[in-house]
Design a protein around this motif. Structure first.
Motif, short mmCIF file in Angstrom:
data_model
loop_
_atom_site.label_atom_id
_atom_site.label_comp_id
_atom_site.label_asym_id
_atom_site.label_seq_id
_atom_site.Cartn_x
_atom_site.Cartn_y
_atom_site.Cartn_z
N LEU A 6 -42.79 3.18 26.06
CA LEU A 6 -43.15 3.66 24.84
C LEU A 6 -42.12 3.57 23.92
N ALA A 7 -40.86 3.51 24.39
CA ALA A 7 -39.74 3.32 23.28
C ALA A 7 -39.80 1.71 23.11
N GLY A 10 -42.41 1.39 20.34
CA GLY A 10 -42.00 1.86 19.11
C GLY A 10 -40.88 0.80 18.37
N THR A 13 -43.09 -1.91 16.82
CA THR A 13 -43.72 -1.32 15.64
C THR A 13 -42.47 -1.54 14.41
N LYS A 14 -41.35 -0.81 14.66
CA LYS A 14 -40.26 -0.70 14.08
C LYS A 14 -39.92 -2.30 13.27
N ALA A 15 -39.76 -3.18 14.40
CA ALA A 15 -39.19 -4.27 13.79
C ALA A 15 -40.25 -5.23 12.83
N SER A 17 -42.44 -3.78 11.07
CA SER A 17 -42.73 -2.94 9.73
C SER A 17 -41.54 -3.20 8.79
N LEU A 18 -40.61 -4.14 9.04
CA LEU A 18 -39.80 -4.65 7.96
C LEU A 18 -40.04 -6.08 7.48
N ARG A 19 -39.86 -5.93 6.10
CA ARG A 19 -40.16 -7.41 5.41
C ARG A 19 -39.15 -8.45 6.11
N SER A 91 -34.27 7.68 15.62
CA SER A 91 -34.28 7.01 16.86
C SER A 91 -33.94 7.93 17.99
N GLY B 87 -36.72 0.36 3.61
CA GLY B 87 -37.86 -0.70 3.60
C GLY B 87 -39.17 -0.43 4.17
N ARG B 88 -39.24 0.78 4.81
CA ARG B 88 -40.25 1.14 5.47
C ARG B 88 -41.23 2.12 4.77
N GLN B 92 -45.42 3.84 7.95
CA GLN B 92 -44.69 2.94 8.85
C GLN B 92 -43.54 3.69 9.62
N TRP B 96 -43.75 4.41 14.05
CA TRP B 96 -43.00 3.90 14.68
C TRP B 96 -42.49 5.36 15.76
N LEU B 97 -42.16 6.26 14.95
CA LEU B 97 -41.85 7.56 15.64
C LEU B 97 -42.95 8.08 16.70
N ARG B 99 -45.18 6.10 18.12
CA ARG B 99 -45.30 5.27 19.33
C ARG B 99 -44.44 5.62 20.60
N THR B 100 -43.12 5.83 19.79
CA THR B 100 -41.99 6.10 20.80
C THR B 100 -42.29 7.38 21.84
N ASN B 101 -43.14 7.93 21.28
CA ASN B 101 -43.52 9.46 22.30
C ASN B 101 -45.06 9.42 22.42
N GLY B 102 -45.77 8.36 22.41
CA GLY B 102 -47.04 8.42 22.99
C GLY B 102 -48.00 9.28 21.98
#
Lengths: 256, 296
Positions: A6-7, A10, A13-15, A17-19, A91, B87-88, B92, B96-97, B99-102
């Motif tokens: 899951l991490a 995440g 997704t995080k990577a 989502s940044l331009r 995070s 930047g997010r 977004q 991502w938050l 996703r990390t916890n399903g």
């Protein structure tokens, strides 16, 4: 295991989502392929220093060094951005185990860097060799596939190395200030001084040169080391693992 | 339920939190009150394992935070310090938050709606006002629909409308049976939101009580009298055994007595008064009294 998966999702997704991720990866690819081909144009008829043996793979990869700088910047920013933006607090609230958090981040960054490195390494080779004309080579020649693979691995490992260093130092400017001279100025300067050569040959960029060679260079020339391709890979792995180990020790003691 | 047990935090020689013990129970809003620098944020960060305690421990529903599986489903937190990348976009950041916890995409939309960011969720947070940032922080806290909520100074940066909205939200969350801890340095805000109070100063526990008891115990109610002949009134009240003080603008304050008794006394003695008013002191005053007026 599920927590890590899951991490990892995440972090991907995080990577994305940044331009800055997009432009750095596009720039790394464009620089690697475009500059290599451009420099190849100048090399197809030009002369090299007498001490060096012509190596179509390595000399076809001059532009890769510039692409590598950008990929290293990506690796640094992926990690240091957590600290400079304060995202690290969110995070670690979401993934409180420091080790799981950093593992997921490094795995996500490595996956991205690996794909981009293969595109750069293979792309630069395929774009440059035809430009070199008679002096070019193909993937069918002995030693060439290994050198192309080496170039890809060099780029990917240096991006991961950058992530480890950034996890230790946490500052974008500090990381780049230290890494760029070590990684890129060395080949032009320090590494060529015979007196310190026995030590500087173990710096990452020197090992990287060996990884992308298809022809062994004679002693005393740039790119000659006391170790071969396999040794160079071990040297780079050692650097990368050391940086990651430092990153993990540092993140465990972190109170953001 | 949050249990804080002998919690301490030292930074070098500075003691930020000093042997703090209290319990935050579900079903009511617990106000975490103290002046700026009292150690509220540090305590809340230790609850989330963001800061390592120098001593003592925190248990959330009996477990350490870092041992919680998918912690966002158990605890939602709004931290005082910024924790988003400019930047997010808001969406977004939540994505991502999640996703990390399903947590599914539907929750991302739901919380953006709930905090009023549905229309601005696509914008990068770089351009967010303080209030929008707080709303995004609240959305992140609510993302996992957690039974425990830690909100550090949530009214900061909210406009008046937002503050009213937040009060209702916080009380509603507690009414649903959740454990809600809300920190503030604003007494008046706590008076309107909290039912229970944990008061700290200099990292030490000063009170752990209901709001009503806190006011009754520490505020000291009194009767305020305005008169053209203060000397005479003082003499009358003092001879009746009433403790007298002086308030702002020459107002006489009679302590430990009701307005009815004061009225009878002035009538019986023919003292001219312009105004008599019973005054129930505020939470603010109770706090000032408790902390010895160290907050200015």
């Amino acid at each position: 295991m599920r927590t890590l998966l899951l991490a990892f999702q995440g972090e991907l997704t995080k990577a994305w989502s940044l331009r800055s991720t997009w432009w750095s990866l596009v720039l790394a690819t464009a620089m690697s392929i475009g500059l290599s081909a451009l420099i190849g144009l100048g090399l197809r008829d030009g002369r090299l220093s007498d001490r060096n043996t012509w190596d179509p793979v390595r000399y076809g990869y001059f532009g890769l060094t510039i692409g590598l700088i950008v990929l290293v910047v990506f690796g640094v920013m992926l990690v240091s951005g957590e600290f400079t933006s304060g995202t690290i607090r969110a995070s670690l609230a979401a993934v409180p185990r420091r080790g799981v958090f950093l593992t997921a981040k490094v795995l996500a960054g490595t996956a991205i860097a690996l794909v981009v490195s293969v595109v750069c390494g293979l792309g630069a080779f395929l774009a440059t060799q035809p430009v070199l004309g008679d002096r070019g080579t193909t993937l069918g020649e002995p030693g060439v596939p290994r050198a192309v693979l080496g170039a890809c691995l060099f780029m990917a490992l240096m991006a991961v190395f950058a992530m480890g260093v950034a996890a230790m130092l946490r500052s974008t400017a500090l990381c780049l200030g230290i890494m760029i001279p070590i990684l890129f100025l060395n080949s032009q300067g320090m590494a060529n001084l015979p007196a310190i050569r026995p030590v500087t040959q173990f710096l990452p960029d020197q090992a990287g040169l060996v990884l992308m060679q298809s022809v062994q260079q004679p002693p005393g020339s740039v790119g000659h080391t006391d170790f071969g391709w396999g040794g160079a890979l071990l040297v780079l792995l050692a650097w990368t693992l050391a940086a990651l180990a430092g990153g993990f020790v540092s993140i465990r003691r972190l109170d953001p | 339920m949050i249990e804080v047990d002998g919690l301490s935090k030292r930074y070098g020689g500075t003691v930020a939190v000093d042997d703090l013990s209290f319990t935050v129970r579900p079903g009511r809003v617990t106000g975490f009150l103290g002046p700026n620098g009292a150690g509220k944020s540090t305590t809340m960060r230790m609850m989330l394992d963001l800061d390592r305690p120098s001593g003592g421990r925190v248990r959330i529903d009996g477990r350490r935070y870092r041992d919680l599986d998918r912690p966002l489903l158990r605890v939602g937190a709004l931290l005082e310090a910024r924790s988003t990348h400019g930047g997010r976009s808001a969406r977004q950041h939540l994505r991502w938050l999640a996703r990390t916890n399903g947590i599914g995409e539907a929750r991302v939309r739901a919380v953006l709606d709930q905090v009023g960011l549905a229309d601005t969720g696509h914008r990068r947070t770089k351009g967010f006002s303080l209030g929008m940032g707080q709303r995004l922080g609240l959305a992140a806290a609510l993302l996992g629909d957690p039974p425990v909520l830690l909100l550090d100074e949530p009214v900061n940066g909210l406009d008046p409308e937002g503050i009213v909205w937040l009060r209702a939200l916080v009380r509603g969350l507690a009414a649903e049976g959740r454990t809600v801890l809300v920190s503030s340095h604003l007494m008046s805000e706590m008076a309107l939101t909290a039912e229970h109070l944990v008061v700290i100063a200099h990292g030490r526990l000063l009170a752990d009580t209901t709001v009503d008891e806190f006011v009754a115990e520490y505020a000291g109610s009194h009767v305020r009298i305005t008169t053209p002949s203060p000397e005479r009134l003082r003499a009358v009240l003092t001879s009746a055994g009433i403790r007298v003080g002086e308030g702002d603008g020459g107002v006489i304050e009679a302590h430990g007595v009701g307005a009815d008794r004061v009225g009878e006394l002035v009538a019986a003695n023919g003292v001219v008064v312009h105004e008599i008013g019973a005054r129930t002191a505020s939470l603010e005053e109770a706090f000032m009294r408790l902390t010895g007026g160290e907050r200015t």
